[in-house]
Each structure stands twice: as structure tokens, then as C-alpha cells.
Design a protein around this motif. Structure first.
Motif, PDB file in Angstrom:
ATOM      1  N   VAL A   5      -8.692  -8.979   6.677  1.00  0.00           N
ATOM      2  CA  VAL A   5      -9.913  -9.760   6.494  1.00  0.00           C
ATOM      3  C   VAL A   5     -10.781  -9.079   5.440  1.00  0.00           C
ATOM      4  N   GLU A   6     -10.981  -9.771   4.316  1.00  0.00           N
ATOM      5  CA  GLU A   6     -11.816  -9.248   3.246  1.00  0.00           C
ATOM      6  C   GLU A   6     -13.278  -9.635   3.457  1.00  0.00           C
ATOM      7  N   SER A   7     -14.152  -8.823   2.901  1.00  0.00           N
ATOM      8  CA  SER A   7     -15.580  -9.119   2.905  1.00  0.00           C
ATOM      9  C   SER A   7     -16.220  -8.384   1.731  1.00  0.00           C
ATOM     10  N   GLY A   8     -17.473  -8.751   1.457  1.00  0.00           N
ATOM     11  CA  GLY A   8     -18.229  -8.052   0.427  1.00  0.00           C
ATOM     12  C   GLY A   8     -18.368  -8.774  -0.893  1.00  0.00           C
ATOM     13  N   GLY A   9     -17.725  -9.922  -1.020  1.00  0.00           N
ATOM     14  CA  GLY A   9     -17.860 -10.665  -2.258  1.00  0.00           C
ATOM     15  C   GLY A   9     -19.246 -11.285  -2.395  1.00  0.00           C
ATOM     16  N   GLY A  10     -19.508 -11.829  -3.575  1.00  0.00           N
ATOM     17  CA  GLY A  10     -20.801 -12.465  -3.802  1.00  0.00           C
ATOM     18  C   GLY A  10     -21.046 -12.707  -5.267  1.00  0.00           C
ATOM     19  N   LEU A  11     -22.301 -13.030  -5.560  1.00  0.00           N
ATOM     20  CA  LEU A  11     -22.740 -13.299  -6.928  1.00  0.00           C
ATOM     21  C   LEU A  11     -23.498 -12.086  -7.457  1.00  0.00           C
ATOM     22  N   VAL A  12     -23.128 -11.627  -8.641  1.00  0.00           N
ATOM     23  CA  VAL A  12     -23.767 -10.457  -9.223  1.00  0.00           C
ATOM     24  C   VAL A  12     -23.881 -10.669 -10.729  1.00  0.00           C
ATOM     25  N   GLN A  13     -24.892 -10.058 -11.326  1.00  0.00           N
ATOM     26  CA  GLN A  13     -25.053 -10.158 -12.768  1.00  0.00           C
ATOM     27  C   GLN A  13     -24.098  -9.184 -13.478  1.00  0.00           C
ATOM     28  N   ALA A  14     -23.777  -9.525 -14.696  1.00  0.00           N
ATOM     29  CA  ALA A  14     -22.941  -8.632 -15.498  1.00  0.00           C
ATOM     30  C   ALA A  14     -23.574  -7.240 -15.556  1.00  0.00           C
ATOM     31  N   GLY A  15     -22.718  -6.229 -15.414  1.00  0.00           N
ATOM     32  CA  GLY A  15     -23.185  -4.861 -15.372  1.00  0.00           C
ATOM     33  C   GLY A  15     -23.464  -4.348 -13.978  1.00  0.00           C
ATOM     34  N   ALA A  92     -13.403 -14.048  -9.824  1.00  0.00           N
ATOM     35  CA  ALA A  92     -12.140 -14.455  -9.216  1.00  0.00           C
ATOM     36  C   ALA A  92     -12.271 -14.391  -7.702  1.00  0.00           C
ATOM     37  N   VAL A  93     -11.267 -14.923  -7.028  1.00  0.00           N
ATOM     38  CA  VAL A  93     -11.105 -14.658  -5.602  1.00  0.00           C
ATOM     39  C   VAL A  93     -10.269 -13.383  -5.491  1.00  0.00           C
ATOM     40  N   TYR A  94     -10.785 -12.443  -4.735  1.00  0.00           N
ATOM     41  CA  TYR A  94     -10.113 -11.160  -4.567  1.00  0.00           C
ATOM     42  C   TYR A  94      -9.413 -11.119  -3.214  1.00  0.00           C
ATOM     43  N   TYR A  95      -8.148 -10.696  -3.239  1.00  0.00           N
ATOM     44  CA  TYR A  95      -7.331 -10.623  -2.050  1.00  0.00           C
ATOM     45  C   TYR A  95      -6.837  -9.195  -1.816  1.00  0.00           C
ATOM     46  N   CYS A  96      -6.804  -8.793  -0.554  1.00  0.00           N
ATOM     47  CA  CYS A  96      -6.109  -7.554  -0.250  1.00  0.00           C
ATOM     48  C   CYS A  96      -4.749  -7.907   0.332  1.00  0.00           C
ATOM     49  N   ALA A  97      -3.823  -6.982   0.177  1.00  0.00           N
ATOM     50  CA  ALA A  97      -2.450  -7.194   0.609  1.00  0.00           C
ATOM     51  C   ALA A  97      -1.874  -5.883   1.128  1.00  0.00           C
ATOM     52  N   ALA A  98      -0.854  -6.005   1.971  1.00  0.00           N
ATOM     53  CA  ALA A  98      -0.275  -4.817   2.593  1.00  0.00           C
ATOM     54  C   ALA A  98       1.238  -4.926   2.682  1.00  0.00           C
ATOM     55  N   ARG A  99       1.893  -3.764   2.614  1.00  0.00           N
ATOM     56  CA  ARG A  99       3.314  -3.696   2.904  1.00  0.00           C
ATOM     57  C   ARG A  99       3.636  -2.271   3.335  1.00  0.00           C
ATOM     58  N   LEU A 100       4.643  -2.147   4.151  1.00  0.00           N
ATOM     59  CA  LEU A 100       5.093  -0.824   4.573  1.00  0.00           C
ATOM     60  C   LEU A 100       5.710  -0.092   3.402  1.00  0.00           C
ATOM     61  N   GLY A 101       5.547   1.220   3.400  1.00  0.00           N
ATOM     62  CA  GLY A 101       6.215   2.015   2.383  1.00  0.00           C
ATOM     63  C   GLY A 101       5.273   2.896   1.612  1.00  0.00           C
ATOM     64  N   THR A 102       5.798   3.496   0.552  1.00  0.00           N
ATOM     65  CA  THR A 102       5.022   4.440  -0.250  1.00  0.00           C
ATOM     66  C   THR A 102       5.033   4.126  -1.743  1.00  0.00           C
ATOM     67  N   ILE A 103       5.875   3.191  -2.165  1.00  0.00           N
ATOM     68  CA  ILE A 103       5.927   2.855  -3.589  1.00  0.00           C
ATOM     69  C   ILE A 103       4.730   1.986  -3.942  1.00  0.00           C
ATOM     70  N   LEU A 104       4.072   2.320  -5.037  1.00  0.00           N
ATOM     71  CA  LEU A 104       2.858   1.603  -5.437  1.00  0.00           C
ATOM     72  C   LEU A 104       3.220   0.348  -6.232  1.00  0.00           C
ATOM     73  N   PHE A 105       3.677  -0.673  -5.517  1.00  0.00           N
ATOM     74  CA  PHE A 105       4.059  -1.922  -6.165  1.00  0.00           C
ATOM     75  C   PHE A 105       2.838  -2.623  -6.749  1.00  0.00           C
ATOM     76  N   THR A 118     -11.911 -13.192  -0.878  1.00  0.00           N
ATOM     77  CA  THR A 118     -13.370 -13.212  -0.955  1.00  0.00           C
ATOM     78  C   THR A 118     -13.761 -13.474  -2.407  1.00  0.00           C
ATOM     79  N   GLN A 119     -14.739 -14.363  -2.591  1.00  0.00           N
ATOM     80  CA  GLN A 119     -15.118 -14.783  -3.941  1.00  0.00           C
ATOM     81  C   GLN A 119     -16.051 -13.772  -4.582  1.00  0.00           C
ATOM     82  N   VAL A 120     -15.750 -13.405  -5.802  1.00  0.00           N
ATOM     83  CA  VAL A 120     -16.625 -12.572  -6.622  1.00  0.00           C
ATOM     84  C   VAL A 120     -16.978 -13.374  -7.869  1.00  0.00           C
ATOM     85  N   THR A 121     -18.268 -13.544  -8.094  1.00  0.00           N
ATOM     86  CA  THR A 121     -18.737 -14.281  -9.266  1.00  0.00           C
ATOM     87  C   THR A 121     -19.687 -13.390 -10.044  1.00  0.00           C
ATOM     88  N   VAL A 122     -19.390 -13.189 -11.318  1.00  0.00           N
ATOM     89  CA  VAL A 122     -20.209 -12.350 -12.187  1.00  0.00           C
ATOM     90  C   VAL A 122     -20.838 -13.237 -13.249  1.00  0.00           C
TER      91      VAL A 122
END
Length: 124
Positions: A5-15, A92-105, A118-122
Motif C-alpha cells: 500500500v503506497e501513500s504520500g503522493g500529492g501536488l507539489v511545485q517544481a523544485g 506520474a502514478v508511482y508504484y512499489c513492487a516486491a519480489r523475493l531474492g537479492t538481484i536488483l531487477f 499513488t499520484q504525484v503531480t509536479v
């Protein structure tokens, strides 16, 4: 099974800055690599950042390197994406994802579990 479950997105000014969080269910969070991806309207999903299970290794897309920081707190089953010096093209809409393992895919198809985003608008 892992639920994200993502959270923390929102509208922010450039910078400006935002901090995204992704809370995971389950008792084996520390066994998963965690990635952040984003998808802008009309565009394909793209890799943003990834972190290994211990938090000791990370990788970033060139477009965010030096501005974004991925981190995790395994005690809280949470991964974070600190975003600084935001640009309109980070919208963009930002998504988190998970998988087992150690390789940084960096390919989204390698991940087994996804959050709802979660939507991020700049604004410029």
C-alpha cells in the motif's frame, strides 16, 4: 503473499519534495527486493529505483539519480522514496513492487507483487 500500500503522493511545485511510503504485509518483508516504478499518462511504466533486502544496495534510473533516494525500514515493513528537486516530468502514478531474492531487477515484469499506486503531480 504480500500486499503493498503506497501513500504520500500529492501536488507539489517544481523544485519541491515529497516522500512516498510503501507499507507491506507479511512477516518476510526483509527477504524481498523492493522497487519503485512510475507511469505517466500515455507512457509506459518505467523503473525508478530498487533496494536489496538489507538496504545496503540500491540502483536508480538515470533520470532520478541524485534527486531521489530509496530506503527501507525492515522493522516497519516499509520502503520509502524520498524525492527532491522535483520536475514536471516526474508527474506520474508511482508504484512499489516486491519480489523475493537479492538481484536488483529493473524490469517491472520481474516483480510479483504490486501496490495500487499513488499520484504525484509536479506543477511548473
Amino acid at each position: 503473499q504480500v500486499q503493498l500500500v503506497e501513500s504520500g503522493g500529492g501536488l507539489v511545485q517544481a523544485g519541491g519534495s515529497l516522500r512516498l511510503s510503501c507499507a507491506a504485509s507479511g512477516r518476510t518483508f526483509s527477504s524481498y527486493i523492493m522497487g519503485w516504478f512510475r507511469q505517466a499518462p500515455g507512457a509506459e511504466r518505467e523503473f525508478v529505483a530498487v533496494i536489496n533486502p538489507s538496504g545496503g544496495r540500491t540502483s536508480y534510473a538515470d533520470s532520478v539519480k541524485g534527486r531521489f533516494t530509496i530506503s527501507r525500514d525492515n522493522a516497519k515493513n516499509t520502503v520509502y522514496l524520498e524525492m527532491n528537486s522535483l520536475k514536471p516530468e516526474d508527474t506520474a502514478v508511482y508504484y512499489c513492487a516486491a519480489r523475493l531474492g537479492t538481484i536488483l531487477f529493473t524490469q517491472g515484469g520481474r516483480y510479483d507483487y504490486w501496490g495500487q499506486g499513488t499520484q504525484v503531480t509536479v506543477s511548473s
